[in-house]
Design a protein around this motif. Structure first.
Motif, short mmCIF file in Angstrom:
data_model
loop_
_atom_site.label_atom_id
_atom_site.label_comp_id
_atom_site.label_asym_id
_atom_site.label_seq_id
_atom_site.Cartn_x
_atom_site.Cartn_y
_atom_site.Cartn_z
N ILE A 84 -13.23 -30.32 46.41
CA ILE A 84 -14.59 -29.90 46.09
C ILE A 84 -14.63 -28.38 46.23
N ASP A 85 -14.96 -27.70 45.13
CA ASP A 85 -14.91 -26.24 45.08
C ASP A 85 -16.23 -25.73 44.51
N SER A 86 -16.98 -25.00 45.31
CA SER A 86 -18.27 -24.48 44.83
C SER A 86 -18.08 -23.32 43.85
N TYR A 87 -16.97 -22.62 43.93
CA TYR A 87 -16.59 -21.53 43.03
C TYR A 87 -17.77 -20.67 42.56
N MET A 88 -18.36 -19.98 43.48
CA MET A 88 -19.46 -19.02 43.26
C MET A 88 -20.78 -19.69 42.87
N GLY A 89 -20.81 -21.00 42.78
CA GLY A 89 -22.04 -21.75 42.52
C GLY A 89 -22.37 -22.59 43.74
N HIS A 90 -22.67 -23.87 43.50
CA HIS A 90 -22.92 -24.78 44.62
C HIS A 90 -22.59 -26.21 44.23
N VAL A 91 -22.24 -27.01 45.24
CA VAL A 91 -22.06 -28.45 45.07
C VAL A 91 -22.95 -29.10 46.11
N TYR A 92 -23.91 -29.90 45.65
CA TYR A 92 -24.86 -30.59 46.52
C TYR A 92 -24.63 -32.09 46.38
N ILE A 93 -24.15 -32.71 47.45
CA ILE A 93 -23.90 -34.15 47.46
C ILE A 93 -24.93 -34.77 48.38
N ASP A 94 -25.86 -35.51 47.81
CA ASP A 94 -26.97 -36.08 48.58
C ASP A 94 -26.49 -37.27 49.42
N ASP A 95 -27.39 -37.88 50.15
CA ASP A 95 -27.07 -38.91 51.13
C ASP A 95 -26.43 -40.15 50.52
N SER A 103 -18.87 -19.16 47.71
CA SER A 103 -20.10 -19.17 46.92
C SER A 103 -20.85 -17.86 47.11
N ALA A 104 -21.64 -17.51 46.10
CA ALA A 104 -22.52 -16.34 46.22
C ALA A 104 -23.78 -16.72 47.01
N LYS A 105 -24.01 -18.02 47.19
CA LYS A 105 -25.18 -18.51 47.92
C LYS A 105 -24.84 -18.67 49.40
N SER A 106 -25.86 -18.88 50.22
CA SER A 106 -25.60 -19.04 51.66
C SER A 106 -24.88 -20.34 51.96
N ILE A 107 -25.14 -21.41 51.20
CA ILE A 107 -24.44 -22.68 51.34
C ILE A 107 -23.79 -23.01 50.01
N GLY A 108 -22.46 -23.13 49.99
CA GLY A 108 -21.74 -23.46 48.77
C GLY A 108 -21.57 -24.95 48.59
#
Length: 135
Positions: A87-98, A67-72
């Protein structure tokens, strides 16, 4: 005798899981307490993957934190990811909540950013692809 063998198997699995989790902590941004990681986890750029407490990651799961972000990839508390999911953030992000559940053989691609809210269940063989193409 059968009960004793089953108890020994459970104890050995717990020891293996604890040792493996401690090994993964050397690489990942964060791995919380009581995380159960089954054999065959494949990961890329683990320094951009954050896993919180009480998660279960089943066998042969792939996590790509590129990812380009600190957390992918962010995986919240109590999340379950079933076998052969990717699960692939591929330069973006994937956020899976609780307390989410990701079914077996699922793919989540976060190029344009994917956020999955609390208590969400995603069925097996589901593809979620977010794309942001810049031309």
């Amino acid at each position: 005798m059968k009960l004793l063998l089953n108890d020994i198997r459970i104890i050995l699995k717990k020891i293996y899981s604890n040792i493996y989790r401690e090994y993964l902590r050397l690489f990942f941004y964060k791995i919380g307490e009581n995380v159960d990681v089954h054999p065959g986890l494949e990961f890329y750029e683990p320094s951009k993957i954050e896993i919180h407490d009480n998660c279960v990651i089943r066998k042969n799961v792939t996590l790509k934190g590129r990812s380009a972000k600190s957390i992918g990839i962010y995986i919240g508390n109590g999340v379950s990811i079933r076998e052969f999911s990717n699960i692939d953030s591929y330069m973006g992000h994937v956020y899976i909540d609780d307390y989410c559940a990701i079914g077996h053989n699922s793919f989540i691609g976060g190029q344009g950013g994917v956020s999955i809210g609390k208590y969400t269940m995603i069925g097996g063989r589901t593809y979620i692809i977010s794309a942001n193409h810049g031309f």
